[in-house]
Design a protein around this motif. Structure first.
Motif, PDB file in Angstrom:
ATOM      1  N   SER A 203      37.553  44.577  35.696  1.00  0.00           N
ATOM      2  CA  SER A 203      37.042  43.256  35.319  1.00  0.00           C
ATOM      3  C   SER A 203      37.763  42.698  34.094  1.00  0.00           C
ATOM      4  O   SER A 203      38.613  41.814  34.204  1.00  0.00           O
ATOM      5  CB  SER A 203      35.535  43.337  35.067  1.00  0.00           C
ATOM      6  N   THR A 207      41.190  40.138  33.852  1.00  0.00           N
ATOM      7  CA  THR A 207      41.032  38.797  33.295  1.00  0.00           C
ATOM      8  C   THR A 207      41.996  38.569  32.135  1.00  0.00           C
ATOM      9  O   THR A 207      42.639  37.509  32.036  1.00  0.00           O
ATOM     10  CB  THR A 207      39.585  38.597  32.823  1.00  0.00           C
ATOM     11  N   ASP A 247      32.588  38.777  31.067  1.00  0.00           N
ATOM     12  CA  ASP A 247      32.763  40.134  31.606  1.00  0.00           C
ATOM     13  C   ASP A 247      32.306  41.186  30.609  1.00  0.00           C
ATOM     14  O   ASP A 247      31.670  42.177  30.972  1.00  0.00           O
ATOM     15  CB  ASP A 247      34.233  40.377  31.964  1.00  0.00           C
ATOM     16  N   GLU A 308      25.950  44.114  40.915  1.00  0.00           N
ATOM     17  CA  GLU A 308      26.944  43.039  40.851  1.00  0.00           C
ATOM     18  C   GLU A 308      26.550  41.892  41.777  1.00  0.00           C
ATOM     19  O   GLU A 308      26.768  40.720  41.455  1.00  0.00           O
ATOM     20  CB  GLU A 308      28.326  43.593  41.228  1.00  0.00           C
ATOM     21  N   PHE A 358      36.658  38.136  41.121  1.00  0.00           N
ATOM     22  CA  PHE A 358      36.803  39.474  40.567  1.00  0.00           C
ATOM     23  C   PHE A 358      35.588  40.337  40.895  1.00  0.00           C
ATOM     24  O   PHE A 358      35.709  41.520  41.194  1.00  0.00           O
ATOM     25  CB  PHE A 358      37.005  39.419  39.055  1.00  0.00           C
ATOM     26  N   GLY A 359      34.392  39.732  40.846  1.00  0.00           N
ATOM     27  CA  GLY A 359      33.188  40.486  41.159  1.00  0.00           C
ATOM     28  C   GLY A 359      33.214  41.029  42.579  1.00  0.00           C
ATOM     29  O   GLY A 359      32.870  42.183  42.833  1.00  0.00           O
ATOM     30  N   ILE A 362      35.714  43.935  42.882  1.00  0.00           N
ATOM     31  CA  ILE A 362      35.158  45.192  42.358  1.00  0.00           C
ATOM     32  C   ILE A 362      34.198  45.800  43.368  1.00  0.00           C
ATOM     33  O   ILE A 362      34.226  47.011  43.631  1.00  0.00           O
ATOM     34  CB  ILE A 362      34.444  44.925  41.015  1.00  0.00           C
TER      35      ILE A 362
END
Length: 399
Positions: A203, A207, A247, A308, A358-359, A362
């Motif tokens: 994460s 970024t 994040d 998440e 991104f979530g 993951i």
């Protein structure tokens, strides 16, 4: 007055005047194994018992070091302070202790001249003429040693030697359990650190890497005085910094909300309760599996995928009702997190929302660790459903 090091104070008495029934001693040790958390204090407490049983005038208890090269003194009774200090650490092969360790049996040493040379103390020969070593064993491996120091002519009876063997096996189990507990704590700590490193990489690190690339093109645009591009790149950097901060806050929150030690189902129940308060939304959890039997690592992966999912719902979905279901069908675990929010956004909108992208990345990586898949789709009635499907372990299915 003799120095007591460092756990207990006791004045030894003659064995004939202070006999202790064998069954009572073993019963007390067995009870202490389940109630005493500090194994070194447990060994020190039973040192006085060993001295009374042998009719000794002094004693010491040692445990083997992790590298199995030395014996470390953890308690003594009736020994001179100078000797205690000198004998705080001895080689595992030294004298009668080494003999007991090699032969894995109660050993006597009548020639104390060797001990006198090693310790450079007149206590041996002047006061003590016989040293007895009782090994603390587990599966024929020495975990520690009791030393008993006797006057000249005093012999430990055979029935007491047999009792010592039983005592040593019981206390050896305590030492082995303490060693396994330390190993498990080290492994847990290493796993926790690895998990944190993975979370940061998946994460925050990604970024910041994006922000760094945008800074490079921003610098190039400024150098060529291309201000429209520079403004666009500057907006990207600002968005990345905002996301990195978000994040970081999410990581802090996640590591405060650790998985419940009772297992996955209680952990999801607590997570749902916490989400109700934070997102001001109704959350229902339906567990349709009679017995959830996952490894600790599998539980952690499932827990963080659900966690998440709820974070993404709170950030993007504007949902009022969320349903989490956990089911098992045809050897496949199925986890659904469904909401009544705005649904899956258009592709262009989703790609511009870095945090959501991104979530999902993951979560898909976590699903891959479970040898499963993660699907995100719209619900016909409105909203989104995130579905995790992963196989039941073969050994568990066979059982």
């Amino acid at each position: 007055m003799n120095d007591i090091h460092p756990l207990i104070q006791h004045t030894p008495t003659d064995a004939g005047n202070d006999s202790i029934p064998a069954l009572r001693v073993l019963s007390e040790i067995t009870t202490s194994l389940s109630s005493d958390s500090n194994v070194e204090q447990l060994l020190g407490r039973f040192l006085a018992t060993m001295i009374r049983l042998a009719g000794a005038q002094a004693g010491a208890v040692r445990v083997i070091t992790d590298d199995r090269t030395h014996l470390r003194l953890i308690g003594s009774v009736g020994l001179p302070p100078e000797l205690v200090e000198h004998e705080s650490m001895v080689s595992v092969d030294c004298g009668v202790c080494g003999k007991a360790a090699r032969e894995v049996t109660v050993s006597s040493w009548n020639n104390v001249a060797y001990c006198k040379r090693q310790a450079n103390d007149a206590y041996f020969s002047d006061t003590c003429n016989t040293v007895v070593a009782v090994p603390l064993m587990h599966k024929n491996q020495v975990m520690g040693v009791y030393n008993l120091f006797l006057e000249e002519g005093h012999v430990v009876p055979e029935d007491v030697r047999l009792l010592f063997r039983s005592i040593s096996e019981h206390l050896g189990i305590a030492l082995e359990n303490a060693r396994l507990t330390r190993e498990n704590m080290r492994i847990s700590l290493m796993n926790e650190r690895q998990m944190l490193a993975n979370q940061i990489h998946d994460s925050l690190a990604q970024t910041l890497a994006y922000a760094k690339m945008r800074l490079t093109v921003l610098s190039d645009a400024m150098r060529h005085e291309d201000y429209p591009k520079a403004n666009r790149y500057l907006g990207d950097v600002e968005e990345a910094v905002d996301l990195a901060y978000a994040d970081l806050r999410d990581l802090i929150t996640q590591y405060r909300d650790r998985i419940n030690p009772r297992g996955l189902v209680p952990a999801i129940q607590e997570l749902a309760k916490s989400f109700r308060k934070k997102a001001n939304a109704d959350v229902d959890f339906l567990n349709l599996v009679q017995e959830v039997n996952l490894t600790p690592d599998e539980e952690i992966q499932v827990f963080h995928i659900i966690q998440e999912s709820l974070y993404n719902i709170a950030k993007h979905a504007r949902a009022r009702h969320v349903v989490i279901t956990f089911d098992l069908e045809n050897g496949q675990y199925i986890v659904n997190v469904a909401d009544d929010g705005v649904g899956v956004q258009k592709k262009n909108d989703e790609s511009s929302t870095m945090g959501k992208s991104f979530g999902l990345t993951i979560m898909r990586e976590r699903a891959a660790k479970l040898e499963g898949t993660l699907i995100v789709e719209s619900r016909p009635a409105g909203g989104t459903v995130i579905r995790l499907v992963f196989p039941q372990r073969k050994s568990e299915h066979t059982a």
